[in-house]
Design a protein around this motif. Structure first.
Motif, PDB file in Angstrom:
ATOM      1  N   THR A 175       0.868  -1.183   0.000  1.00 45.54           N
ATOM      2  CA  THR A 175       0.000   0.000   0.000  1.00 45.54           C
ATOM      3  C   THR A 175       0.901   1.228   0.000  1.00 45.54           C
ATOM      4  O   THR A 175       1.996   1.193   0.566  1.00 45.54           O
ATOM      5  CB  THR A 175      -0.912   0.040   1.248  1.00 45.54           C
ATOM      6  OG1 THR A 175      -0.100  -0.046   2.419  1.00 45.54           O
ATOM      7  CG2 THR A 175      -1.912  -1.093   1.256  1.00 45.54           C
ATOM      8  N   TRP A 176       0.457   2.271  -0.653  1.00 47.74           N
ATOM      9  CA  TRP A 176       1.199   3.536  -0.674  1.00 47.74           C
ATOM     10  C   TRP A 176       0.375   4.588   0.062  1.00 47.74           C
ATOM     11  O   TRP A 176      -0.856   4.671  -0.119  1.00 47.74           O
ATOM     12  CB  TRP A 176       1.456   3.995  -2.116  1.00 47.74           C
ATOM     13  CG  TRP A 176       2.520   3.193  -2.805  1.00 47.74           C
ATOM     14  CD1 TRP A 176       3.354   2.271  -2.236  1.00 47.74           C
ATOM     15  CD2 TRP A 176       2.868   3.239  -4.208  1.00 47.74           C
ATOM     16  NE1 TRP A 176       4.196   1.747  -3.197  1.00 47.74           N
ATOM     17  CE2 TRP A 176       3.926   2.317  -4.396  1.00 47.74           C
ATOM     18  CE3 TRP A 176       2.389   3.972  -5.295  1.00 47.74           C
ATOM     19  CZ2 TRP A 176       4.511   2.105  -5.647  1.00 47.74           C
ATOM     20  CZ3 TRP A 176       2.978   3.759  -6.536  1.00 47.74           C
ATOM     21  CH2 TRP A 176       4.028   2.837  -6.703  1.00 47.74           C
ATOM     22  N   HIS A 177       1.050   5.374   0.873  1.00 44.67           N
ATOM     23  CA  HIS A 177       0.377   6.370   1.718  1.00 44.67           C
ATOM     24  C   HIS A 177       1.026   7.732   1.551  1.00 44.67           C
ATOM     25  O   HIS A 177       2.246   7.822   1.428  1.00 44.67           O
ATOM     26  CB  HIS A 177       0.490   5.960   3.195  1.00 44.67           C
ATOM     27  CG  HIS A 177      -0.042   4.577   3.449  1.00 44.67           C
ATOM     28  ND1 HIS A 177      -1.308   4.347   3.923  1.00 44.67           N
ATOM     29  CD2 HIS A 177       0.515   3.356   3.257  1.00 44.67           C
ATOM     30  CE1 HIS A 177      -1.506   3.032   4.028  1.00 44.67           C
ATOM     31  NE2 HIS A 177      -0.413   2.417   3.620  1.00 44.67           N
ATOM     32  N   GLU A 252       5.643   3.535   2.042  1.00 47.97           N
ATOM     33  CA  GLU A 252       5.216   2.256   1.481  1.00 47.97           C
ATOM     34  C   GLU A 252       5.133   1.216   2.587  1.00 47.97           C
ATOM     35  O   GLU A 252       6.031   1.099   3.415  1.00 47.97           O
ATOM     36  CB  GLU A 252       6.197   1.783   0.415  1.00 47.97           C
ATOM     37  CG  GLU A 252       5.769   0.467  -0.216  1.00 47.97           C
ATOM     38  CD  GLU A 252       6.735  -0.008  -1.293  1.00 47.97           C
ATOM     39  OE1 GLU A 252       6.385   0.117  -2.467  1.00 47.97           O
ATOM     40  OE2 GLU A 252       7.833  -0.485  -0.949  1.00 47.97           O
ATOM     41  N   ARG A 253       4.050   0.455   2.573  1.00 50.75           N
ATOM     42  CA  ARG A 253       3.849  -0.642   3.524  1.00 50.75           C
ATOM     43  C   ARG A 253       3.738  -1.914   2.701  1.00 50.75           C
ATOM     44  O   ARG A 253       2.929  -1.978   1.764  1.00 50.75           O
ATOM     45  CB  ARG A 253       2.561  -0.366   4.304  1.00 50.75           C
ATOM     46  CG  ARG A 253       2.025  -1.515   5.128  1.00 50.75           C
ATOM     47  CD  ARG A 253       2.747  -1.634   6.468  1.00 50.75           C
ATOM     48  NE  ARG A 253       1.836  -2.248   7.434  1.00 50.75           N
ATOM     49  CZ  ARG A 253       1.628  -3.562   7.539  1.00 50.75           C
ATOM     50  NH1 ARG A 253       2.265  -4.402   6.748  1.00 50.75           N
ATOM     51  NH2 ARG A 253       0.769  -4.025   8.445  1.00 50.75           N
ATOM     52  N   LEU A 287      -4.572   7.048   1.584  1.00 49.44           N
ATOM     53  CA  LEU A 287      -4.066   5.857   0.888  1.00 49.44           C
ATOM     54  C   LEU A 287      -4.102   6.183  -0.599  1.00 49.44           C
ATOM     55  O   LEU A 287      -5.158   6.532  -1.127  1.00 49.44           O
ATOM     56  CB  LEU A 287      -5.008   4.691   1.208  1.00 49.44           C
ATOM     57  CG  LEU A 287      -4.715   3.352   0.554  1.00 49.44           C
ATOM     58  CD1 LEU A 287      -3.512   2.692   1.198  1.00 49.44           C
ATOM     59  CD2 LEU A 287      -5.922   2.435   0.690  1.00 49.44           C
ATOM     60  N   THR A 288      -2.958   6.094  -1.304  1.00 49.03           N
ATOM     61  CA  THR A 288      -2.960   6.484  -2.722  1.00 49.03           C
ATOM     62  C   THR A 288      -2.982   5.287  -3.665  1.00 49.03           C
ATOM     63  O   THR A 288      -3.392   5.412  -4.809  1.00 49.03           O
ATOM     64  CB  THR A 288      -1.734   7.360  -3.056  1.00 49.03           C
ATOM     65  OG1 THR A 288      -0.549   6.650  -2.720  1.00 49.03           O
ATOM     66  CG2 THR A 288      -1.782   8.667  -2.295  1.00 49.03           C
ATOM     67  N   LEU A 289      -2.517   4.126  -3.209  1.00 47.94           N
ATOM     68  CA  LEU A 289      -2.558   2.933  -4.078  1.00 47.94           C
ATOM     69  C   LEU A 289      -2.492   1.712  -3.194  1.00 47.94           C
ATOM     70  O   LEU A 289      -1.799   1.701  -2.178  1.00 47.94           O
ATOM     71  CB  LEU A 289      -1.346   2.920  -5.034  1.00 47.94           C
ATOM     72  CG  LEU A 289      -1.308   1.767  -6.041  1.00 47.94           C
ATOM     73  CD1 LEU A 289      -2.288   2.003  -7.182  1.00 47.94           C
ATOM     74  CD2 LEU A 289       0.092   1.566  -6.621  1.00 47.94           C
ATOM     75  N   SER A 290      -3.223   0.652  -3.608  1.00 50.25           N
ATOM     76  CA  SER A 290      -3.021  -0.609  -2.896  1.00 50.25           C
ATOM     77  C   SER A 290      -3.039  -1.758  -3.875  1.00 50.25           C
ATOM     78  O   SER A 290      -3.800  -1.753  -4.847  1.00 50.25           O
ATOM     79  CB  SER A 290      -4.060  -0.785  -1.800  1.00 50.25           C
ATOM     80  OG  SER A 290      -5.226  -1.360  -2.299  1.00 50.25           O
ATOM     81  N   ARG A 291      -2.150  -2.707  -3.638  1.00 53.34           N
ATOM     82  CA  ARG A 291      -2.083  -3.929  -4.442  1.00 53.34           C
ATOM     83  C   ARG A 291      -2.152  -5.101  -3.475  1.00 53.34           C
ATOM     84  O   ARG A 291      -1.373  -5.176  -2.515  1.00 53.34           O
ATOM     85  CB  ARG A 291      -0.769  -3.995  -5.223  1.00 53.34           C
ATOM     86  CG  ARG A 291      -0.701  -3.006  -6.373  1.00 53.34           C
ATOM     87  CD  ARG A 291      -1.436  -3.547  -7.582  1.00 53.34           C
ATOM     88  NE  ARG A 291      -1.340  -2.642  -8.712  1.00 53.34           N
ATOM     89  CZ  ARG A 291      -2.342  -1.881  -9.148  1.00 53.34           C
ATOM     90  NH1 ARG A 291      -3.513  -1.903  -8.543  1.00 53.34           N
ATOM     91  NH2 ARG A 291      -2.171  -1.113 -10.197  1.00 53.34           N
TER      92      ARG A 291
END
Ligand code: ZN
Length: 377
Positions: A175-177, A252-253, A287-291
């Motif tokens: 996930t991007w934050h 990034e997590r 949260l800007t992106l999650s995969r």
């Protein structure tokens, strides 16, 4: 000639397919997609192109079964990362059973194995359909896979990213934050007026580091270990003589199967809430992106079938592994398609010297062939 695995791989490597979203000016997938579609057509297999965005082509090619069997997807990606620091990235050379060149390992070797496996599927006259999806943009935002999945499904999928001939059943997600602290701009001589947004971000960083340490104490995934967290990019401030009015941090997590974007976002929110006891401390988080992470049970039919096939080819049971990096397998799994990852041996993915072991591509092809005969019979 492209009638042998090394020759076909060599032809694929010669076609520059650097991802243009990743590397400005990259050539993209148009030429390689056209080449793959033409190669299949010459071998009597109909292929269609799927254009996710202008110039971003994927190939879909289906060998129809005679009916009643299970269907299978073979997957590879067409794009590669950039070539900075490489002298002749698109001139493949063979030394000591290895082919060197950009994309040999990640993952035109897997693609070549998939193409020959599809010919084998045609010759085998199976009951189930076998569909090759050779997709664009895996190295950036996976727009190719997302577009193709609107048109294609199957009872299982094999992603042929390199696994050193092990059977990969899990990988991490991410996930991007974006976190922004808001201060108050003022002349550097006026601490009575200014609020230092960068110093406030320092508090955030300290707490995130603590959260990162906490993640290492949690129960480990048997194949993937623990989740993790790191700061990636930071910016803030106007000029040297002023209090900064804002500071933005990108984080990034990396996540494990079972962790959701909502959960990990909530954890970061809790960290930020703990800092909000200071009335001057103001912060936003989004949260800007999650995969998604990926995981499949070791006793799933496709895993079992592929593992038996690989045992036959390799003369020993292949290891079951997890991989740290994200792959399109997560998107296939999220579309409800049981998915496993299996591919050749090599090294130097994303590095200046990339190579693949040619014998391992042959073993990969044999494993795919035995698997599809068993799975789609
Ligand atoms: Zn790859």
């Amino acid at each position: 000639m492209t009638e042998t695995l090394p020759d076909l791989l060599s032809a694929l490597v010669r076609l520059d397919s650097v991802n243009p979203s990743l590397v400005p000016g990259g050539v993209g997938e148009t030429r390689i997609a056209q080449f793959v579609a033409d190669w299949l057509t010459r071998h009597g297999i109909q292929a269609e192109l799927d254009e996710a965005a202008p110039g971003r082509l994927s190939v879909i090619a289906r060998v129809k079964g005679t009916g009643g069997g299970r269907s299978l997807i073979l997957n590879a990606h067409l794009d590669t990362v950039g070539t900075e620091g490489m002298t002749t990235p698109f001139e493949p050379t063979i030394r000591d059973g290895r082919m060197y060149g950009r994309g040999t390992y990640d993952m035109k070797g897997g693609l070549a194995a998939c193409l020959f496996a599809l010919l084998e599927a045609k010759n085998a006259r199976l009951q189930g359909d076998v569909t090759l999806i050779a997709v664009a943009d895996e190295e950036y935002a996976s727009i190719g896979m997302q577009s193709v999945l609107k048109r294609v499904t199957a009872d299982a999928a094999i992603v042929t990213e390199p696994t050193e001939l092990s059977v990969s059943v899990a990988h991490k997600g991410f996930t991007w934050h974006e976190i922004t602290t808001h201060g108050r701009a003022a002349h550097g001589s006026r601490p009575d007026l200014g609020v230092d947004a960068i110093a406030h971000m320092g508090r955030v960083l300290g707490q995130l580091e603590r959260l990162g340490r906490d993640l290492t104490t949690r129960e480990a995934h048997p194949l993937l270990g623990q989740g993790s967290l790191h700061a990636s990019l930071i910016s803030g401030g106007q000029e040297l003589s002023s209090y900064p009015d804002r500071c933005t941090l990108l984080v990034e997590r990396r996540t494990l199967p079972g962790e959701t974007p909502e959960q990990v976002s909530r954890e970061i929110d809790q960290v930020l809430e703990a800092l909000a006891t200071d009335p001057e401390f103001r912060v936003d988080h989004r949260l800007t992106l999650s995969r998604d992470p990926f995981g499949i049970a070791e006793d799933a039919r496709i895993v079992h079938t592929l593992r038996l096939a690989a045992t036959q080819v390799l003369g020993q049971r292949p290891a079951i592994i997890g991989q740290s990096f994200w792959m399109d397998s997560a998107l296939l799994a999220a579309a409800g398609i049981p998915t496993v990852v299996f591919g050749p041996c090599g090294g130097g993915a994303h590095a200046t010297e990339e190579w693949v072991n040619l014998a391992s591509i042959e073993q990969c092809l044999q494993t795919l062939t035995i698997t599809l005969r068993a799975f789609c019979a």
